[in-house]
Write a protein that holds these residues in place. Structure first.
Motif, PDB file in Angstrom:
ATOM      1  N   VAL A  24      33.577  46.515  39.045  1.00 32.04           N
ATOM      2  CA  VAL A  24      34.949  46.576  39.280  1.00 32.04           C
ATOM      3  C   VAL A  24      35.246  47.193  37.885  1.00 32.04           C
ATOM      4  O   VAL A  24      35.199  46.558  36.776  1.00 32.04           O
ATOM      5  N   SER A  25      35.227  48.419  37.746  1.00 27.37           N
ATOM      6  CA  SER A  25      35.542  49.073  36.536  1.00 27.37           C
ATOM      7  C   SER A  25      37.300  49.470  36.451  1.00 27.37           C
ATOM      8  O   SER A  25      37.585  50.174  35.424  1.00 27.37           O
ATOM      9  N   SER A  26      38.078  49.251  37.552  1.00 29.08           N
ATOM     10  CA  SER A  26      39.302  49.536  37.550  1.00 29.08           C
ATOM     11  C   SER A  26      40.059  48.586  38.351  1.00 29.08           C
ATOM     12  O   SER A  26      39.423  47.794  39.120  1.00 29.08           O
ATOM     13  N   THR A  27      41.511  48.495  38.350  1.00 25.67           N
ATOM     14  CA  THR A  27      42.270  47.378  38.890  1.00 25.67           C
ATOM     15  C   THR A  27      42.064  47.657  40.574  1.00 25.67           C
ATOM     16  O   THR A  27      42.232  48.762  41.066  1.00 25.67           O
ATOM     17  N   LEU A  28      41.753  46.494  41.168  1.00 22.87           N
ATOM     18  CA  LEU A  28      41.573  46.642  42.606  1.00 22.87           C
ATOM     19  C   LEU A  28      41.494  45.365  43.059  1.00 22.87           C
ATOM     20  O   LEU A  28      41.356  44.003  42.503  1.00 22.87           O
ATOM     21  N   THR A  29      41.699  45.131  44.632  1.00 24.58           N
ATOM     22  CA  THR A  29      41.585  43.913  45.220  1.00 24.58           C
ATOM     23  C   THR A  29      40.431  43.753  46.178  1.00 24.58           C
ATOM     24  O   THR A  29      40.297  44.660  47.109  1.00 24.58           O
ATOM     25  N   ILE A  30      39.529  42.769  46.075  1.00 25.42           N
ATOM     26  CA  ILE A  30      38.366  42.538  46.899  1.00 25.42           C
ATOM     27  C   ILE A  30      38.919  41.529  48.015  1.00 25.42           C
ATOM     28  O   ILE A  30      39.343  40.319  47.565  1.00 25.42           O
ATOM     29  N   GLU A  31      38.731  41.877  49.305  1.00 23.76           N
ATOM     30  CA  GLU A  31      38.977  40.803  50.399  1.00 23.76           C
ATOM     31  C   GLU A  31      37.732  40.598  51.179  1.00 23.76           C
ATOM     32  O   GLU A  31      36.934  41.768  51.385  1.00 23.76           O
TER      33      GLU A  31
END
Length: 504
Positions: free
Chosen positions: A247-254
């Motif tokens: 995770v190197s940038s803003t994100l959402t894991i679902e």
């Protein structure tokens, strides 16, 4: 009308003789096979002498019999109401029996491979059955029904998926032949299907200043995890988890978990915000030594200033890493021993300001007491300034060192700040960003400004003398990375990445 008449007579106190119908066999409520024997008799019918008897099935046509008879009765499979009747002079009466006609074992060879009667199962379940004969004739087809409902037709050998609501059910497996039918009845209990455990994230959702490495796990044995990072809901068509997610940038894991014999898990979601790094201000003219952890010629030795004993080893690894190559520091110890890893990384006597900047990963299970991150510099007067700084589990604060003696007769002393720190409390198996800012004057007085851990600043703002006459080569720059064990014995595994030392 007859019932009304009898009720009226009884109301008037007139005795109403009851019928004396006796059914010897079958008893009401029994299961029988077809044909079955019906034996009955009576002497009276209502208030009159009985003239004849008879019977019918399910209000069908009556078969007339004498007032004492034994008859062979043929009936189809299933539940029936058997009417046993009598007639007299202008009167009639009957008794009703509930019977269930079941197949005779000799008439069909229906075999149910799955499920067995009495089984507890989940829905949908597999029903497998076959037969060659049906009521002594060649079988033409088969089928099944649940609780007397609609019959689903199947061939004479079949395997099918059956859906049923939770609860106890009667499963009838049937056959059909030329003008005949038969069945076997099984009792089954359907229980709710268990749900797979919701996936878990190794890194808590939140805001971070550096790249994070996230692992997913699930408590359900054999579960596969499917995930998305684009904001869409995960399904079995999504990415199948196979390793750490960078995770190197803003994100959402679902993510969801899927396992055989379970319904799909609930949705797991983690929002990660990677914000601009927070830390000390570094001027554009600062000199930076980058990826110091990968430089050759690190020295490894036990620190005699600690009790016990220790051994150490280093290795370059790609996992875990942020840059692609991290340095692993593996230490074993007894008696809270400490291992010192040191490196001469340059020569420069002029700079008076430094920032130590590193990413540190502590493996789960490591028994760590103190983590020391030092920098040493030989200044123009030939003395050595030691910038020693550690996260102390023993003191549970950030500590810094000083020379409580003189440069020629030094006395090393650790001083405690008021800023909390304990490496044993750092979350394991994740990267932690450590930044330390300090400066010196021309005679070796050091000011420790601040320490940052994962973007959170702990101001120190303390000035101490840290000048030592050690006779080291002019301008020498040395960094130390020391690990002290916690307890009687154990090991510590740490990883160091993106170690950068700025100076100006």
């Amino acid at each position: 009308m007859r019932t009304f008449l009898f009720a009226t007579l009884a109301t008037l106190g007139i005795s109403v003789p009851a019928s004396a119908i006796t059914v010897t066999t079958p008893a009401s409520g029994v299961q029988v096979t077809s044909p079955f024997s019906l034996v009955a008799s009576t002497s009276t019918c209502g208030s009159a002498t009985a003239v004849s008897m008879g019977y019918s099935l399910d209000s069908g046509s009556a078969i007339i019999e004498p007032t004492s008879f034994s008859a062979s009765v043929t009936a189809s499979l299933g539940a029936h109401v058997l009417h046993v009747k009598c007639w007299g002079q202008k009167t009639s009466d009957q008794v009703l029996l509930n019977i269930t006609v079941v197949s005779s074992a000799a008439t069909s060879d229906i075999t149910v491979t799955n499920p067995a009667t009495g089984t507890q199962l989940t829905s949908p379940f597999t029903l497998a059955a076959s037969t060659r004969t049906c009521a002594s004739t060649p079988a033409v087809s088969m089928g099944y029904s649940i609780d007397g409902g609609h019959t689903t037709s199947e061939p004479t050998s079949f395997s099918t998926s059956v859906t049923a609501n939770p609860g106890t059910h009667v499963l009838a497996v049937k056959c059909s032949g030329q003008s005949v039918t038969d069945q076997v009845v099984l009792n089954i209990h359907v229980v709710p299907t268990p749900t797979a455990a919701t996936p878990m994230f190794s890194v808590a959702a939140g805001t971070y200043t550096t790249k994070q490495v996230v692992t997913l796990s699930d408590a359900t044995a054999g579960a596969k995890i499917y995930y998305t990072i684009d904001g869409s809901g995960p399904s079995t068509s999504s990415l199948c988890y196979s390793g750490r997610i960078s995770v190197s940038s803003t994100l959402t894991i679902e993510a969801i978990a899927v396992a055989a014999g379970y319904t799909n898990s609930g949705l797991a979601r983690a929002d990660y915000v990677i914000s601009a790094p927070i830390g000390p201000t570094i001027p554009p003219n600062a000199i930076s030594e980058t990826q110091v952890q990968l430089m050759p010629d690190w020295r490894i030795k036990h620190d005699p200033g600690t009790p016990g004993s220790s051994t150490g080893a280093m290795a370059v690894v790609s996992d875990p890493s942020l840059s692609g190559q991290a340095e692993q520091f593996y230490t074993t110890f007894t008696g809270s021993g400490g291992e010192l890893y040191s490196l001469t990384y340059g020569a420069d006597s002029a700079p008076q300001n430094f920032v130590y900047d590193a990413q540190v990963w502590i493996d789960e299970g490591s028994k760590i007491a103190n983590l020391e991150m030092d920098n040493n510099q030989v200044i123009p007067n030939g003395d050595t300034v030691i910038y020693a700084f550690q996260c102390s589990g023993n003191a549970t604060v950030w500590e810094y060192s000083s020379n409580a003696g003189t440069p020629t007769a030094p006395v090393v002393k650790w001083l405690r700040s008021t800023a909390p720190c304990n490496p044993a409390n750092w979350t394991t198996n994740v990267w932690h960003h450590v930044q330390i800012s300090y400066s010196r004057d021309n005679v070796g007085n050091v000011t420790y400004h601040s320490a940052w851990l994962d973007g959170v600043e702990s101001p120190i703002n303390e000035t101490v003398n840290s000048d030592f006459t050690l006779g080291w080569a002019a301008g020498t720059l040395i960094t130390n990375f020391q690990v002290d064990g916690a307890g009687a014995s154990g090991s510590v595994t740490l990883y160091l990445d993106n170690l950068t030392i700025y100076r100006w």
